[in-house]
Design a protein around this motif. Structure first.
Motif, PDB file in Angstrom:
ATOM      1  N   GLU A 117      -1.603  18.911  -2.561  1.00 41.85           N
ATOM      2  CA  GLU A 117      -0.225  18.889  -2.082  1.00 41.85           C
ATOM      3  C   GLU A 117      -0.075  17.747  -1.079  1.00 41.85           C
ATOM      4  N   GLY A 118       0.837  16.866  -1.351  1.00 42.69           N
ATOM      5  CA  GLY A 118       1.056  15.743  -0.464  1.00 42.69           C
ATOM      6  C   GLY A 118       0.347  14.475  -0.897  1.00 42.69           C
ATOM      7  N   ALA A 119      -0.394  14.518  -2.020  1.00 51.58           N
ATOM      8  CA  ALA A 119      -1.073  13.317  -2.511  1.00 51.58           C
ATOM      9  C   ALA A 119      -0.054  12.221  -2.806  1.00 51.58           C
ATOM     10  N   TRP A 120       1.135  12.621  -3.228  1.00 53.19           N
ATOM     11  CA  TRP A 120       2.207  11.645  -3.482  1.00 53.19           C
ATOM     12  C   TRP A 120       2.503  10.822  -2.230  1.00 53.19           C
ATOM     13  N   LEU A 121       2.451  11.491  -1.078  1.00 52.48           N
ATOM     14  CA  LEU A 121       2.756  10.808   0.178  1.00 52.48           C
ATOM     15  C   LEU A 121       1.676   9.782   0.508  1.00 52.48           C
ATOM     16  N   VAL A 122       0.428  10.131   0.302  1.00 53.69           N
ATOM     17  CA  VAL A 122      -0.678   9.212   0.567  1.00 53.69           C
ATOM     18  C   VAL A 122      -0.505   7.947  -0.282  1.00 53.69           C
ATOM     19  N   ASP A 123      -0.273   8.137  -1.581  1.00 56.68           N
ATOM     20  CA  ASP A 123      -0.133   6.995  -2.488  1.00 56.68           C
ATOM     21  C   ASP A 123       1.076   6.135  -2.129  1.00 56.68           C
ATOM     22  N   GLU A 124       2.203   6.778  -1.863  1.00 59.47           N
ATOM     23  CA  GLU A 124       3.424   6.032  -1.567  1.00 59.47           C
ATOM     24  C   GLU A 124       3.326   5.302  -0.229  1.00 59.47           C
ATOM     25  N   CYS A 125       2.792   5.954   0.784  1.00 56.09           N
ATOM     26  CA  CYS A 125       2.643   5.304   2.092  1.00 56.09           C
ATOM     27  C   CYS A 125       1.708   4.108   2.005  1.00 56.09           C
ATOM     28  N   ARG A 126       0.573   4.291   1.345  1.00 54.58           N
ATOM     29  CA  ARG A 126      -0.396   3.207   1.214  1.00 54.58           C
ATOM     30  C   ARG A 126       0.263   1.994   0.552  1.00 54.58           C
ATOM     31  N   ALA A 127       0.967   2.192  -0.542  1.00 51.32           N
ATOM     32  CA  ALA A 127       1.615   1.089  -1.263  1.00 51.32           C
ATOM     33  C   ALA A 127       2.695   0.422  -0.415  1.00 51.32           C
ATOM     34  N   ARG A 128       3.514   1.204   0.257  1.00 49.02           N
ATOM     35  CA  ARG A 128       4.602   0.638   1.066  1.00 49.02           C
ATOM     36  C   ARG A 128       4.070  -0.102   2.295  1.00 49.02           C
ATOM     37  N   LEU A 129       3.026   0.422   2.902  1.00 47.17           N
ATOM     38  CA  LEU A 129       2.437  -0.248   4.063  1.00 47.17           C
ATOM     39  C   LEU A 129       1.859  -1.607   3.677  1.00 47.17           C
ATOM     40  N   VAL A 130       1.155  -1.646   2.551  1.00 48.42           N
ATOM     41  CA  VAL A 130       0.577  -2.906   2.088  1.00 48.42           C
ATOM     42  C   VAL A 130       1.692  -3.902   1.795  1.00 48.42           C
ATOM     43  N   GLU A 131       2.739  -3.438   1.142  1.00 52.18           N
ATOM     44  CA  GLU A 131       3.860  -4.320   0.797  1.00 52.18           C
ATOM     45  C   GLU A 131       4.604  -4.814   2.029  1.00 52.18           C
ATOM     46  N   ARG A 132       4.833  -3.920   2.997  1.00 47.73           N
ATOM     47  CA  ARG A 132       5.629  -4.277   4.167  1.00 47.73           C
ATOM     48  C   ARG A 132       4.870  -5.226   5.094  1.00 47.73           C
ATOM     49  N   GLY A 133       3.638  -4.906   5.423  1.00 45.72           N
ATOM     50  CA  GLY A 133       2.785  -5.808   6.187  1.00 45.72           C
ATOM     51  C   GLY A 133       3.190  -6.073   7.630  1.00 45.72           C
ATOM     52  N   GLN A 134       3.838  -5.133   8.292  1.00 46.33           N
ATOM     53  CA  GLN A 134       4.183  -5.308   9.703  1.00 46.33           C
ATOM     54  C   GLN A 134       2.990  -4.920  10.579  1.00 46.33           C
ATOM     55  N   PRO A 135       3.027  -5.259  11.893  1.00 46.94           N
ATOM     56  CA  PRO A 135       1.918  -4.878  12.770  1.00 46.94           C
ATOM     57  C   PRO A 135       1.605  -3.374  12.669  1.00 46.94           C
TER      58      PRO A 135
END
Length: 167
Positions: free
Chosen positions: A54-72
């Motif tokens: 439960e919540g694996a979707w959040l791990v995958d989505e956060c990881r992808a968005r963080l890599v894409e966004r690239g802010q400090p």
């Protein structure tokens, strides 16, 4: 899709600070992650620590968005979520909001045992200088999420990763 109002943000902050995975997932469902990506990543870390599906979707989505966004702070959080090598950082129960506020104000230190942020004159009265890490002043970006990211990046540069505070 439901947007972020003051009450929802307060619930998310509370869940992240308490380390409450279930409450965090509940408030994140159906809302955009981008405005709160640093908080969402903290909840995703709790999901990973619990090892639950439960919540694996959040791990995958956060990881992808963080890599894409690239802010400090995004690279550090993405690494903790499994993107690339994970640096060996010591856990410290530091409040990222308090660290960011101290960076904004200047003349503060971080207690390396408890994670508390104190005015420098309060720490000067203490006997153990090795316990205190000076927090550098700086000009921080607008927005709570961006400020948390800057604080997370600075902590990682010092060899620490934030973990939920406990009593």
């Amino acid at each position: 899709m439901t947007e972020w109002d003051d009450e929802a943000l307060a619930r998310l902050r509370s869940a992240a600070h308490r380390g409450d995975r279930a409450a965090g997932l509940d408030v994140l469902r159906g809302r955009p992650l981008d405005p709160v990506l640093q908080y969402a990543g903290d909840i995703a870390l709790l999901v990973m620590a619990d090892g639950l599906a439960e919540g694996a979707w959040l791990v995958d989505e956060c990881r992808a968005r963080l890599v894409e966004r690239g802010q400090p702070g995004d690279a550090e959080l993405a690494a903790a979520l499994g993107h690339g090598p994970r640096p060996a950082l010591s856990p410290l129960p530091a409040d990222l909001g308090a660290v960011a506020a101290a960076m904004d104000d200047g003349l503060h230190v971080l207690d390396l045992e408890r994670g508390d942020v104190l005015a420098i004159d309060e720490a000067l009265d203490a006997a153990d200088d090795a316990r205190w890490l000076p927090i550098p002043p700086g000009v921080l970006p607008e927005g709570e999420d961006a400020r948390r990211g800057v604080a997370r990046a600075w902590l990682a540069e010092q060899g620490y990763r934030p973990v939920p505070r406990t009593l």
